[in-house]
Design an enzyme around this catalytic site. Structure first.
Site, PDB file in Angstrom:
ATOM      1  N   HIS A  53       0.936  -1.355   0.252  1.00 54.62           N
ATOM      2  CA  HIS A  53      -0.262  -0.149  -0.072  1.00 54.62           C
ATOM      3  C   HIS A  53       0.971   0.883  -0.174  1.00 54.62           C
ATOM      4  CE1 HIS A  53      -4.065  -2.101   1.864  1.00 54.62           C
ATOM      5  NE2 HIS A  53      -3.392  -3.099   0.556  1.00 54.62           N
ATOM      6  N   GLU A  55       1.016   3.616   1.948  1.00 57.53           N
ATOM      7  CA  GLU A  55       1.659   4.619   2.810  1.00 57.53           C
ATOM      8  C   GLU A  55       2.949   3.482   3.857  1.00 57.53           C
ATOM      9  OE1 GLU A  55      -2.744   5.927   2.740  1.00 57.53           O
ATOM     10  OE2 GLU A  55      -1.955   3.916   2.709  1.00 57.53           O
ATOM     11  N   CYS A  83      -6.193   2.884   4.664  1.00 54.63           N
ATOM     12  CA  CYS A  83      -6.464   1.518   5.233  1.00 54.63           C
ATOM     13  C   CYS A  83      -6.708   1.429   7.401  1.00 54.63           C
ATOM     14  CB  CYS A  83      -6.460   0.365   4.592  1.00 54.63           C
ATOM     15  SG  CYS A  83      -5.556  -0.629   4.893  1.00 54.63           S
ATOM     16  N   CYS A  86      -2.791  -0.627   7.003  1.00 54.87           N
ATOM     17  CA  CYS A  86      -1.977   0.938   7.455  1.00 54.87           C
ATOM     18  C   CYS A  86      -1.934   1.773   8.542  1.00 54.87           C
ATOM     19  CB  CYS A  86      -2.049   1.822   5.851  1.00 54.87           C
ATOM     20  SG  CYS A  86      -1.984   0.692   4.480  1.00 54.87           S
TER      21      CYS A  86
END
Length: 161
Positions: A53, A55, A83, A86
């Protein structure tokens, strides 16, 4: 750099992710003063990595000792609300003091929902949150997600954004 400029960089990263067929999410980490430390985008499909992801890609580029040192201060800016997964990594990085995102996730279970959960709130108490500070950037981020879901033929998800 100012908040708007950094969020625009995150959205630029999200566009890069969309171009490679990945979920259109981008992120930028800055120092407290606004200097960009790192940036990245979602690489789930192109890297065949479920954890890639935006991040997480950014956090991986910073020395873990710096992230865990509460004396340091970093801010993370995302094209979309981080999310749940994360969010926990961001919260564990005690040096992350602010999280700002352009678009709140209508599918829920993101950063804000976890932060507001009574059982988890103390895990996030060192982090200031700025959600959707600019309407036009919110729309840009939503537009990228609509394009992504359109390409996948997931028209019901397009309606969320």
């Amino acid at each position: 750099m100012i908040i708007r400029d950094v969020l625009e960089l995150a959205i630029k990263e999200a566009k890069r992710a969309l171009e490679t067929g990945d979920y259109p999410f981008g992120a930028v980490i800055t120092e407290k003063e606004g200097n960009v430390v790192t940036y990245g985008h979602n690489d789930n499909f192109s890297a065949n990595d479920i954890s890639a992801h935006a991040e997480i890609q950014c956090l991986r580029k910073i020395d873990i000792r710096k992230l865990l040192d509460e004396q340091n201060e970093y801010h993370i800016y995302s094209s979309g609300e981080p999310c749940g997964g994360c969010s926990f990594f961001i919260a564990r990085a005690k040096a992350i003091k602010r999280v700002t995102w352009a678009l709140t996730d209508p599918q829920k279970a993101g950063f804000d929902d976890l932060r507001k959960n009574e059982e988890l709130s103390n895990f996030f108490d060192h982090i200031d949150v700025k959600a959707e500070p600019f309407e036009d950037l919110k729309e840009q981020s939503a537009s990228l997600l609509r394009l992504f879901y359109e390409k996948l033929g997931q028209f019901e998800k397009m309606k969320l954004y």
